[in-house]
Design a protein around this motif. Structure first.
Motif, short mmCIF file in Angstrom:
data_model
loop_
_atom_site.label_atom_id
_atom_site.label_comp_id
_atom_site.label_asym_id
_atom_site.label_seq_id
_atom_site.Cartn_x
_atom_site.Cartn_y
_atom_site.Cartn_z
N GLY A 62 0.80 -1.22 0.00
CA GLY A 62 0.00 0.00 0.00
C GLY A 62 0.83 1.27 0.00
O GLY A 62 1.80 1.40 -0.74
N THR A 63 0.46 2.18 0.87
CA THR A 63 1.11 3.48 0.91
C THR A 63 2.34 3.43 1.82
O THR A 63 2.46 2.53 2.66
CB THR A 63 0.15 4.54 1.50
OG1 THR A 63 -0.19 4.11 2.82
CG2 THR A 63 -1.11 4.68 0.66
N PRO A 64 3.23 4.41 1.68
CA PRO A 64 4.36 4.49 2.60
C PRO A 64 3.92 4.56 4.06
O PRO A 64 4.55 3.98 4.94
CB PRO A 64 5.08 5.77 2.18
CG PRO A 64 4.66 6.01 0.78
CD PRO A 64 3.29 5.44 0.62
N GLU A 65 2.80 5.24 4.32
CA GLU A 65 2.33 5.36 5.71
C GLU A 65 1.93 4.00 6.28
O GLU A 65 2.24 3.67 7.42
CB GLU A 65 1.10 6.30 5.81
CG GLU A 65 1.38 7.76 5.47
CD GLU A 65 1.04 8.08 4.02
OE1 GLU A 65 1.28 7.23 3.12
OE2 GLU A 65 0.55 9.20 3.77
N SER A 66 1.22 3.17 5.47
CA SER A 66 0.76 1.89 6.00
C SER A 66 1.94 0.93 6.21
O SER A 66 1.95 0.16 7.17
CB SER A 66 -0.30 1.27 5.09
OG SER A 66 0.16 1.16 3.78
N THR A 67 2.96 1.02 5.35
CA THR A 67 4.14 0.16 5.54
C THR A 67 4.95 0.63 6.75
O THR A 67 5.45 -0.19 7.52
CB THR A 67 4.99 0.16 4.26
OG1 THR A 67 4.20 -0.39 3.21
CG2 THR A 67 6.25 -0.67 4.42
N ASN A 68 5.05 1.93 6.93
CA ASN A 68 5.73 2.47 8.10
C ASN A 68 5.07 1.97 9.39
O ASN A 68 5.76 1.58 10.35
CB ASN A 68 5.70 4.01 8.02
CG ASN A 68 6.35 4.69 9.21
OD1 ASN A 68 5.68 5.02 10.19
ND2 ASN A 68 7.66 4.89 9.14
N GLU A 69 3.74 1.91 9.38
CA GLU A 69 3.01 1.38 10.54
C GLU A 69 3.34 -0.08 10.79
O GLU A 69 3.54 -0.51 11.93
CB GLU A 69 1.50 1.46 10.29
CG GLU A 69 0.79 2.57 11.01
CD GLU A 69 -0.66 2.64 10.56
OE1 GLU A 69 -1.37 1.61 10.68
OE2 GLU A 69 -1.07 3.70 10.07
N ARG A 70 3.38 -0.91 9.70
CA ARG A 70 3.70 -2.34 9.85
C ARG A 70 5.13 -2.50 10.37
O ARG A 70 5.40 -3.35 11.21
CB ARG A 70 3.49 -3.08 8.53
CG ARG A 70 3.85 -4.56 8.54
CD ARG A 70 2.98 -5.46 9.42
NE ARG A 70 1.66 -5.75 8.92
CZ ARG A 70 1.28 -6.85 8.25
NH1 ARG A 70 2.15 -7.79 7.99
NH2 ARG A 70 0.04 -7.02 7.88
N PHE A 71 6.06 -1.67 9.89
CA PHE A 71 7.44 -1.74 10.39
C PHE A 71 7.47 -1.52 11.90
O PHE A 71 8.16 -2.23 12.64
CB PHE A 71 8.32 -0.66 9.72
CG PHE A 71 8.74 -0.98 8.31
CD1 PHE A 71 8.62 -2.26 7.78
CD2 PHE A 71 9.28 0.02 7.50
CE1 PHE A 71 9.03 -2.54 6.48
CE2 PHE A 71 9.69 -0.25 6.20
CZ PHE A 71 9.56 -1.53 5.69
N LYS A 72 6.71 -0.52 12.34
CA LYS A 72 6.72 -0.22 13.78
C LYS A 72 6.08 -1.35 14.58
O LYS A 72 6.54 -1.69 15.68
CB LYS A 72 6.02 1.12 14.03
CG LYS A 72 6.86 2.30 13.57
CD LYS A 72 6.12 3.62 13.67
CE LYS A 72 7.02 4.75 13.18
NZ LYS A 72 6.24 5.98 12.90
#
Lengths: 524, 136
Positions: A62-72
């Motif tokens: 998806g978006t960079p924001e959703s991947t950033n959330e999964r990383f966290k």
């Protein structure tokens, strides 16, 4: 069941192994100690007693924001490194607004078009502490530079960041398909990356020479290591031909292996690969530094071994495969989610996958001593046999003129296609049992939860890109892209003008188009 | 047309940007083993190039290998591009298609959908069924 038994690489497995199998076998020359030549037993003396492998789950959608959330989420769950999946347009050098990107934006990974996306992807992540692996090849230089630039903006110097770009184009032509430029032009970009990183990003692993995808495309275990090491030889040859010293770049080469179900075959494979690479770097390339001779590797459990039928069974498959990777001395590991025959992993599946590694690491005792299967009559015989067969393939590729020439002749692809066909036939005619598929099947397999992708994200990503392009100085972008074209036509390192283009907000697609104009695109 | 005895011609295609072609190559060989004539397009086709090849090659069925999640966008576009050429060649999808997407794909004109692990005889039967229904 017939009396003759062969493993997945076609090696005959005898009914019994005994001391007689190791009669002429010299442990000092074949094994050495862990952390010592020829590194059969592992690249470090204490292995996991010193430090467990890096638990690095591949994620991105998806978006960079959703991947950033999964990383966290993953870091919060005890993961120790990041691994980013990019969508196909990003991998192929198309911006999200390109007609060829239609339907693919954010599907198999995160969409990254510009520096704005990269800032969102890496927001609030400790880039001086966490190491990041990026599965990116044709556009690897662009993503590496974006990462470096965002780190700079966050106050982390280039010398402090660490991670990996896959950057292995040869296996793209062989097995995975996300190639853009022709092979020889790709080799030029790769050697430019080696040179740039040796100077500026010394802790970065500049390539992950990947057998994973070769195996997923249907190769045997022996072909996986043979074709991959042959590719490794081609990269070393190319870098030396470009004027680099072998010890300058070889310590940053890393490998990426698969883990399938045949447990001892997999363990033997990792051990054989380490020994083969040591001998090649030592004898063929005359490397002087010990770190140039070490085969360090990441492992991912085998996606193609997962079944859509009775998907919970995949948890057990992944556990077996992970154990093989750990007993084979992996440096980092991705464990697949049990639902990945159907979709990207749900959060629940991703958590169980990570817990599988943690149970092996903290509960099983497998990690208490390095290379616990060393000296086994069976495992040592198998390791030697896999090494012998892999070296035969490598010698044949040498005869064809090396990996690049063999690819141009279609050699590896034909071999893999034949192996994949034989494998499919063996399941179809029930010679090979896949539990839950052609044996022990059930009729009332419930529909599992699948990971949802928001259909609106493509529109949102295009809108952000439009704003980004409208806000920049177009003349500067054009001048920077023109400078990149000039460098590409000559012999200057293309990473410097690429970095300048990113600084003035050129996009991934624009930079790739500039190179397409000079290098052309590969038509097999 | 008696699809059991007449030789069928099938175009198998990779549409979109996904480069994973193990499945499509294996399916091509399994179909050939069943006496079906198969043409493989290679990677990176668009709905337009697939439709053009299907018409040029005068095939009975088009098979799409879809793994990257782009099936909801690209497969209906392939059907539309074929129909825009004034023919109605049935389209079969093999690969990863969540059950929840099946009804919408069928409504868009997809003839058959095969999931992961489908054995050869099921693939051959789906192709023959698609051809038979189209020729009724």
């Amino acid at each position: 069941m017939s009396d003759e038994l062969r493993n997945d690489s076609g090696i005959e497995i005898k009914p019994l192994y005994s001391a007689a199998d190791l009669d002429d076998w010299d442990p000092a020359s074949k094994l050495g100690a862990p952390g010592e030549q020829p590194y059969t037993r592992g690249v470090y003396p204490t292995m996991y007693r010193g430090k467990l492998w890096t638990m690095r789950q591949y994620a991105g959608f998806g978006t960079p924001e959703s991947t950033n959330e999964r990383f966290k989420f993953l870091l919060g769950a005890g993961q120790t490194g990041l691994s980013c999946a990019f969508d196909l347009p990003t991998q192929m050098g198309y911006d999200s607004d390109h007609p060829r990107a239609e339907g693919e934006v954010g599907k198999v990974g995160v969409a990254i078009d510009s520096m704005a996306d990269m800032r969102l992807l890496l927001k609030d992540l400790p880039l001086d502490k966490v190491t990041t692996s990026m599965t990116i090849n044709s556009t690897g230089a662009i993503l590496l530079l974006m990462y470096e630039l965002v780190a700079e903006e966050q106050g982390v110097p280039s010398s402090a960041i660490s991670g990996t770009i896959q950057n292995d184009l040869l296996k793209e032509y062989i097995a995975r398909g996300t190639y853009v430029y022709p092979p020889r032009q790709s080799m030029r970009i790769i050697t430019d990356i080696f040179e740039y990183c040796a100077k500026h990003v010394p802790k970065w692993n500049t390539i992950s020479i990947s057998g994973y995808h070769i195996r997923e495309a249907g190769s045997t275990a022996v072909q996986e290591i043979a074709f991959t090491i042959a590719n490794g030889i081609a990269y070393v040859d190319a870098a030396i031909a470009a004027g680099l010293d072998v010890d300058e770049f070889a310590p940053r080469l890393s490998f990426f292996w698969n883990a399938h179900n045949n447990f001892f075959e997999e363990v033997a494979k990792y051990r054989a690969a380490r020994r083969i690479w040591f001998n090649i770097m030592n004898d063929r390339f005359k490397a002087k530094k010990e770190s140039s001779k070490l085969l360090r590797f990441h492992t991912q459990t085998g996606g193609s071994t997962l079944t859509a039928q009775q998907p919970e069974n995949n948890i057990v498959r992944v556990a077996l495969q992970s154990m093989a990777a750990v007993m084979g001395g992996t440096q980092s590991l991705h464990t697949n989610g049990f639902d990945e025959a159907l979709s990207l992993p749900t959060e629940r599946a991703a958590r169980i996958a990570l817990r599988t590694q943690q149970i092996i690491g903290y509960e099983s005792g497998i990690v208490d001593t390095p290379d616990p299967l060393a000296g086994s009559y069976f495992v040592e015989t198998l390791t030697d046999e896999m090494e012998r067969l892999a070296l035969e393939y490598i010698a044949h590729i040498d005869e064809l003129g090396g990996a690049v020439a063999a690819i141009e002749a279609g050699y590896q692809m034909d071999e893999i296609e034949n192996a994949a066909y034989e494998y499919a036939k063996s399941i179809d005619n029930d010679e090979r049992v896949i539990v839950g598929l052609n044996k022990f099947a059930v009729n009332d397999d419930p529909e599992p939860e699948v990971f949802p992708i928001n259909p609106e994200l493509e529109r949102g990503q295009k809108a952000r890109l439009g704003e980004y392009k409208a806000a920049r100085d177009q003349a500067k972008v054009q001048a920077a892209l023109a400078a990149l074209v000039e460098a590409a036509k000559g012999t200057d390192n293309v990473l410097y003008p690429m970095k300048e283009a990113l600084r003035v907000d050129a996009t991934l697609g624009e930079i790739s188009d500039a190179l397409r104009g000079v290098f052309g695109v590969y038509q097999p | 047309m008696n699809t059991e005895n007449t030789s069928l011609r099938v175009l198998v295609a990779k549409v979109g940007l996904d480069g994973h072609d193990r499945g499509v190559k294996v399916v091509a060989r399994l179909l050939r083993d069943a006496g079906i004539e198969v043409i493989y397009t290679g990677l990176f086709q668009t709905p337009e190039t697939v439709a053009a090849s299907a018409v040029d090659e005068d095939v009975d069925v088009v098979g799409l290998s879809m793994l990257s999640g782009a099936h909801m966008t690209l497969a209906p576009l392939v059907v539309a591009a074929i129909r825009a050429r004034g023919v109605d060649i049935p389209v079969v999808i093999g690969g990863i298609v969540p059950n929840g997407d099946v009804a919408e794909l069928k409504a868009a004109g997809i003839a058959e959908i095969l999931g992961p692990g489908a054995p050869a005889d099921e693939v051959v039967a789906a192709v023959r069924r698609a051809a038979a229904n189209a020729s009724v």
